[in-house]
Scaffold this active site. Sequence first.
Site, PDB file in Angstrom:
ATOM      1  N   ALA A   1      10.656   2.463   6.141  1.00 36.47           N
ATOM      2  CA  ALA A   1       9.797   1.073   6.393  1.00 36.47           C
ATOM      3  C   ALA A   1      10.254   0.566   7.829  1.00 36.47           C
ATOM      4  CB  ALA A   1      10.206   0.183   5.494  1.00 36.47           C
ATOM      5  N   ARG A   2      11.362  -0.074   8.147  1.00 35.65           N
ATOM      6  CA  ARG A   2      11.689  -0.708   9.155  1.00 35.65           C
ATOM      7  C   ARG A   2      13.241  -0.777   9.360  1.00 35.65           C
ATOM      8  NH1 ARG A   2       7.897   0.253  11.280  1.00 35.65           N
ATOM      9  NH2 ARG A   2       6.161  -0.699  12.172  1.00 35.65           N
TER      10      ARG A   2
ATOM     11  N   ASP B   1      14.915   7.196   8.255  1.00 35.23           N
ATOM     12  CA  ASP B   1      13.740   7.455   9.053  1.00 35.23           C
ATOM     13  C   ASP B   1      13.717   6.510  10.152  1.00 35.23           C
ATOM     14  OD1 ASP B   1      11.692   9.152  10.239  1.00 35.23           O
ATOM     15  OD2 ASP B   1      10.364   7.531   9.459  1.00 35.23           O
TER      16      ASP B   1
ATOM     17  N   HIS C   1      12.254   8.642  13.242  1.00 41.23           N
ATOM     18  CA  HIS C   1      10.926   7.872  12.899  1.00 41.23           C
ATOM     19  C   HIS C   1       9.764   8.764  12.837  1.00 41.23           C
ATOM     20  CE1 HIS C   1       9.715   3.334  13.452  1.00 41.23           C
ATOM     21  NE2 HIS C   1       8.638   4.013  12.689  1.00 41.23           N
ATOM     22  N   LEU C   2       9.739   9.453  11.689  1.00 39.57           N
ATOM     23  CA  LEU C   2       8.616  10.546  11.688  1.00 39.57           C
ATOM     24  C   LEU C   2       7.575   9.947  10.567  1.00 39.57           C
ATOM     25  CD1 LEU C   2      10.500  13.805  11.849  1.00 39.57           C
ATOM     26  CD2 LEU C   2       9.249  12.671  13.694  1.00 39.57           C
ATOM     27  N   GLY C   3       7.858   8.965  10.125  1.00 44.03           N
ATOM     28  CA  GLY C   3       6.972   8.311   8.994  1.00 44.03           C
ATOM     29  C   GLY C   3       5.388   8.511   9.169  1.00 44.03           C
TER      30      GLY C   3
ATOM     31  N   ARG D   1       0.780  -1.176   0.230  1.00 43.16           N
ATOM     32  CA  ARG D   1       0.234  -0.022  -0.077  1.00 43.16           C
ATOM     33  C   ARG D   1       0.772   1.464  -0.018  1.00 43.16           C
ATOM     34  NH1 ARG D   1      -3.769  -2.580   4.526  1.00 43.16           N
ATOM     35  NH2 ARG D   1      -1.762  -3.238   5.215  1.00 43.16           N
ATOM     36  N   ILE D   2       1.861   1.298   0.904  1.00 44.81           N
ATOM     37  CA  ILE D   2       2.839   2.574   0.731  1.00 44.81           C
ATOM     38  C   ILE D   2       3.626   2.558  -0.380  1.00 44.81           C
ATOM     39  CG2 ILE D   2       4.584   3.550   2.155  1.00 44.81           C
ATOM     40  CD1 ILE D   2       3.576   2.640   4.652  1.00 44.81           C
TER      41      ILE D   2
ATOM     42  N   GLU E   1      15.899   1.544  18.067  1.00 47.91           N
ATOM     43  CA  GLU E   1      15.342   2.874  18.418  1.00 47.91           C
ATOM     44  C   GLU E   1      14.999   2.847  19.951  1.00 47.91           C
ATOM     45  OE1 GLU E   1      12.268   3.446  15.853  1.00 47.91           O
ATOM     46  OE2 GLU E   1      13.502   3.324  14.047  1.00 47.91           O
TER      47      GLU E   1
END
Length: 529
Positions: free
Chosen positions: A231-232, A256, A279-281, A151-152, A261
């Site tokens: 993503a990850r 990101d 990690h602002l996604g 989807r992304i 983390e």
Amino acid sequence: MNKPVVLVAEELSEAGLAVLGADFEVRHTDGADRSKFLPALAEADALIVRSATQVDAEALTHAPRLRVVARAGVGLDNVDVEAATKAGVMVVNAPTSNITSAAEHTVALILATARNVAQGHTALKGGEWKRSKYTGIELDEKVIGILGLGRIGQLVAQRLQPFGVELIAYDPYLQPARAAQMGVRLVSLEEVLQQADFITVHLPKSKETLGLIGDRELHTVKPSVRIVNVARGGIVDENALYSALKEGRVAGAGLDVFSKEPCVDSPLFELDNVVVTPHLGASTHEAQEKAGTQVARSVKLALAGEFVPDAVNVQGGAVAEDVKPGLPLAEKLGRVFTALAGEVAAKLDVEIRGEIASQDVRVLELAALKGVFTDVVEDSVTYVNAPLLAKDRGVEVELVTSSDSPDWRNLVTVRGVLADGRTVSVSGTLSGPRQVQKIVEVNGFAMEIEPTEHLAFLSYSDRPGIVGIVGRILGEHSINIASMQVSRDEKGGRALIGLTVDTAIAPEIVAQIAGEIGADSGRTVDLAD
């Protein structure tokens, strides 16, 4: 009655709390503080978390009433889904809440790495005017390689097309024709690495994708490539990426996410050609609101015992619109089956016939199983634990589908073999424009009755006077008959009466009727919630 307790362990949007409304008792705790979190689980029926709360096997042992864990976001790294499934706890997330935000942040990092936005910003704020040092590149006519066209990834592709780029992608689970419809050429991972000017990662983190872009892969890319990961963390090997950037084998990176983390210290931070964000996604007001409202709706569905499309540990996934109306029917058929059988079957078939058989109908099997065990166990039965209940009791379950349905447009049948070899079956359909639920077969006898709150079935030898006896006895006990149907296999053979009544028929009244008509079976079904 006490309201179900929803424990909110991290910040939830006001819109999400509003969805829960007055139907639940909402309690708050600090999910990151185990000394507060674990005791608070004791009375929780539902738990809502974000990323800081660890929902592991230990936490689940402190939550005897827990029926659903909802993660207000996409990832589930902090939830032990396997342990939750074993405990019969549904796990849901908000899979579409941040897809727009993540896609837009990806484009932002691609542009930032192409035009040295962050570097120019820092230099200028430090009093330095360095136009020539931070000369960038255009996206026009560049090759963008997308790893993962979910989807992304699809949204990223849509947003990049107006820049005049060539889009290629690696996704082993997508058909080339589907990618072509999106204007994307599907290629191998090796081809993405060799051809792309920008590589953007949109894959889930798994054993297969961990370290997917490592030292070997980074020796095959163009030295002008820029790599973006929203993503990850861990999909791109950070140590290998650092070496490639340092040695000039990669021109730049936009990150990101990180393998560990929060990450506030990394060799990558020393490099001028790296743009990083914490990690602002998913960190937009819109995404947070969507996540909160989505999981709140899922919690309401789960606590009501209904199917939750966003549940990750329930087979079936999203339910097709043509299938949804059959869910309550299949559940009622399961309850009728259990009442007729009077025991748990050794083998159970859920059979779906007709037009809907071409859809993914696994959810109808779950609904039927939920109905089968609803009146058997004391605990709440859900779409998650119903298969576990069947397995624990040694029930062999099979889903049978066929497009062939001679008599009805669609037909759902629950059929089981009991321990003594007897077969019990009940079938139902949805009739007419209003999709009226009907039971159309019971143990081989054809009939058409609505599965109302109070039902009764009597099996006997066909002969005159039986209907009158049944009516008389029910009348004597002030039980009003709403409908009655008689079905028989042949004149003077076996017959079955199906009744819908306005109030429940007590067991002693059923026994009285059975005794007077010589019934070999008399069963009542109470479908009232």
